[in-house]
Design a protein around this motif. Structure first.
Motif, PDB file in Angstrom:
ATOM      1  N   ALA A  28      34.505  40.787  20.691  1.00 52.98           N
ATOM      2  CA  ALA A  28      34.066  41.970  19.941  1.00 52.98           C
ATOM      3  C   ALA A  28      34.557  41.932  18.490  1.00 52.98           C
ATOM      4  N   CYS A  79      27.751  44.834  21.042  1.00 52.72           N
ATOM      5  CA  CYS A  79      27.456  45.744  22.160  1.00 52.72           C
ATOM      6  C   CYS A  79      27.719  45.068  23.500  1.00 52.72           C
ATOM      7  N   SER A  81      29.743  42.590  24.112  1.00 54.75           N
ATOM      8  CA  SER A  81      31.191  42.408  24.260  1.00 54.75           C
ATOM      9  C   SER A  81      31.889  43.697  24.681  1.00 54.75           C
ATOM     10  N   LEU A  82      31.376  44.815  24.225  1.00 56.17           N
ATOM     11  CA  LEU A  82      31.981  46.114  24.546  1.00 56.17           C
ATOM     12  C   LEU A  82      31.372  46.767  25.785  1.00 56.17           C
TER      13      LEU A  82
END
Length: 92
Positions: A28, A79, A81-82
């Motif tokens: 991220a 997005c 990654s999160l």
């Protein structure tokens, strides 16, 4: 004319990232930094176009278009990654 499906594009770009970059390059923070880098490139292209220097309007528009596309790809990576859905994030 085709409609762009952001959900599928997020999946497709993640598959490309997984094939192209090691996991430690898909974090991220690195995706967020990529957004910032590309935003700088976009600002540079728009500024030089506004100033009318270092290239033609068409050259600067091409650079701006490339930066916009790269920003979207990095945002999708961020997005993913999160654990966020890019399309839902834009809709909200």
């Amino acid at each position: 004319m085709s409609t762009l499906n952001f959900r599928q594009l997020q999946v497709d770009t993640q598959q490309w990232r997984e094939q192209s970059f090691p996991a430690e390059h898909r974090t991220a923070p690195l995706q967020a930094l990529g957004v910032c880098e590309e935003a700088g490139e976009l600002a540079h292209a728009v500024l030089k176009m506004e100033q009318g220097i270092r290239g033609s309007r068409e050259d600067h528009l091409l650079e701006a278009e490339d930066a916009v596309g790269d920003i979207v790809i990095y945002l999708m990576g961020l997005c993913t990654s999160l654990g966020l859905n890019f399309e839902a994030s834009v809709e909200r």
